[in-house]
Enzyme design. Structure first.
Site, PDB file in Angstrom:
ATOM      1  N   HIS A 199       0.840  -1.216   0.000  1.00  0.00           N
ATOM      2  CA  HIS A 199       0.000   0.000   0.000  1.00  0.00           C
ATOM      3  C   HIS A 199       0.869   1.258   0.000  1.00  0.00           C
ATOM      4  O   HIS A 199       0.650   2.178  -0.803  1.00  0.00           O
ATOM      5  CB  HIS A 199      -0.916  -0.017   1.219  1.00  0.00           C
ATOM      6  N   GLU A 200       1.865   1.305   0.900  1.00  0.00           N
ATOM      7  CA  GLU A 200       2.726   2.487   0.995  1.00  0.00           C
ATOM      8  C   GLU A 200       3.530   2.698  -0.293  1.00  0.00           C
ATOM      9  O   GLU A 200       3.687   3.823  -0.761  1.00  0.00           O
ATOM     10  CB  GLU A 200       3.676   2.350   2.184  1.00  0.00           C
ATOM     11  N   HIS A 257       1.668   4.429  -3.059  1.00  0.00           N
ATOM     12  CA  HIS A 257       1.701   5.902  -3.060  1.00  0.00           C
ATOM     13  C   HIS A 257       2.874   6.408  -3.896  1.00  0.00           C
ATOM     14  O   HIS A 257       2.745   7.388  -4.635  1.00  0.00           O
ATOM     15  CB  HIS A 257       1.825   6.419  -1.630  1.00  0.00           C
ATOM     16  N   GLU A 283      -5.720   7.031  -1.039  1.00  0.00           N
ATOM     17  CA  GLU A 283      -5.700   5.837  -0.189  1.00  0.00           C
ATOM     18  C   GLU A 283      -6.382   4.659  -0.882  1.00  0.00           C
ATOM     19  O   GLU A 283      -5.890   3.527  -0.837  1.00  0.00           O
ATOM     20  CB  GLU A 283      -6.381   6.131   1.156  1.00  0.00           C
TER      21      GLU A 283
END
Length: 358
Positions: free
Chosen positions: A218-219, A222, A298
């Site tokens: 997920h990070e 970004h 997100e």
């Protein structure tokens, strides 16, 4: 979420909301009284008297501005200290997150500079992180574990670095194998019994390796999707617009007169008036737009983790992290839309659900 954890998270969010209401109300009352009682011109004149005694006359506006900033900062620190102490040593302590020493300034601002960063030992987790980073061309150089549990039991992870020199930092509270809360007590430790052991076991904190990889997916999403760069560009464009309008408005005498400055137009005071008060409606609209954008980012990062095949693990990791941080899963959609930069847990889980089931 079991009923006990649900109740704990409900009480934690209730305490935080109550604290936010009263601290916000105090801030508004304080700001209003400062304006009505002429606090800004009073502090500016006091700064002029202090700098004058030091041999700097009215022509030394920069010196007077520095003294003004010093006095304003001291005033803010004194009035804000009780709120900071209450938040840290009453609310966070009550709900089991605070791990600090009593010196707030040291713990909040100095200790983080000396957090102990330990390279993640060689092993399966490190190898998997490096493999995942390589698969998306993330220029990873090092992976660290930071002992965040010394100050707080909240979980976190982030990456930093410029260009081809990126580093990933994992809080020990995020890792099931590193979290101090999960460590077995020493043999023969005083007060240890079966009930305590069972209680500690039920409090197991952190994520398994597969779930940690999903969180990192997920990070890294970004980064891969350019969210960091986009936020920097938006920030720079906003700064350019604000300073452009500042240049247009700084010469308006009526702005200074409205705040009690009839004979002088100090640049610092103009900066404060324009950015803090004149731009207030604009800042609220901008904040809402950035919140909407952040929530979109997100969801996109979650979708990126899906594409890496991490949907199932991210699903379970989000639930674990929500429990560890006592996040309350239920939220009013209007309040959430205005205040929460991250989508509510249930919305994120719903977006991941179909892929998870597949």
């Amino acid at each position: 979420m079991d009923s006990e954890t649900f109740e704990k998270s409900r009480l934690y969010q209730l305490d935080k909301s109550t604290f936010s209401f009263w601290s916000g109300l105090y801030s508004e009352v304080e700001g209003t009284m400062i304006l009505l009682c002429g606090g800004i011109p009073f502090l500016w004149n006091l700064s002029g008297q202090i700098s004058g005694r030091a041999g700097f006359g009215p022509e030394y506006e920069i010196v007077q501005s520095l003294v003004f900033l010093l006095l304003a900062t001291l005033f803010s620190a004194v009035t804000g200290l009780p709120w900071s102490l209450y938040n840290t040593f009453v609310i966070e302590e009550k709900h089991g997150f605070n791990q600090q020493v009593l010196v707030t300034i040291y713990a909040d601002y100095i200790a983080p500079l000396f957090d102990k960063f330990i390279p993640l030992p060689e092993g399966e987790l490190k190898q998997q992180i490096e493999t995942m980073a390589k698969s998306i061309d993330f220029p990873l150089t090092k992976v660290y574990v930071v002992e965040g549990s010394k100050r707080s039991s909240h979980s976190n992870a982030y990456f930093y670095g410029f260009f081809k020199n990126k580093r990933i930092v994992l809080f020990d509270t995020l890792l099931e194998d590193y979290s101090a809360l999960n460590k077995e007590p020493a043999e023969g430790e005083d007060g240890e019994n079966e009930e305590t052991k069972t209680k500690n076991k039920n409090k197991k904190q952190g994520c398994k390796n597969e779930e940690v990889l999903a969180v990192l997916g997920h990070e890294l999403g970004h980064w891969k999707l350019g969210h960091t760069v986009k936020n920097i560009i938006i920030s720079q464009m906003n700064s350019f617009l604000c300073f452009f309008l500042f240049a247009v408005l700084i010469g308006r005498k009526e702005l200074f007169a409205a705040f009690g400055f009839y004979d002088t137009q100090p640049t610092l005071i103009g900066l404060m008036i324009i950015f803090q008060f004149i731009f207030s409606p604009y800042n609220e609209v901008l904040s809402f737009c950035l919140t909407v954008l952040s929530r979109r980012f997100e969801f996109q990062a979650d979708a990126f983790a899906k594409e890496l095949g991490k949907a199932k693990d991210l699903y379970s990791a989000l639930i674990k992290l929500n429990k560890d941080n006592l996040g309350f899963p239920v939220s009013d959609w209007i309040f959430s839309m205005w205040h929460y930069s991250h989508p509510p847990l249930l919305e994120r889980l719903q977006a991941l659900k179909d892929t998870k089931q597949e």
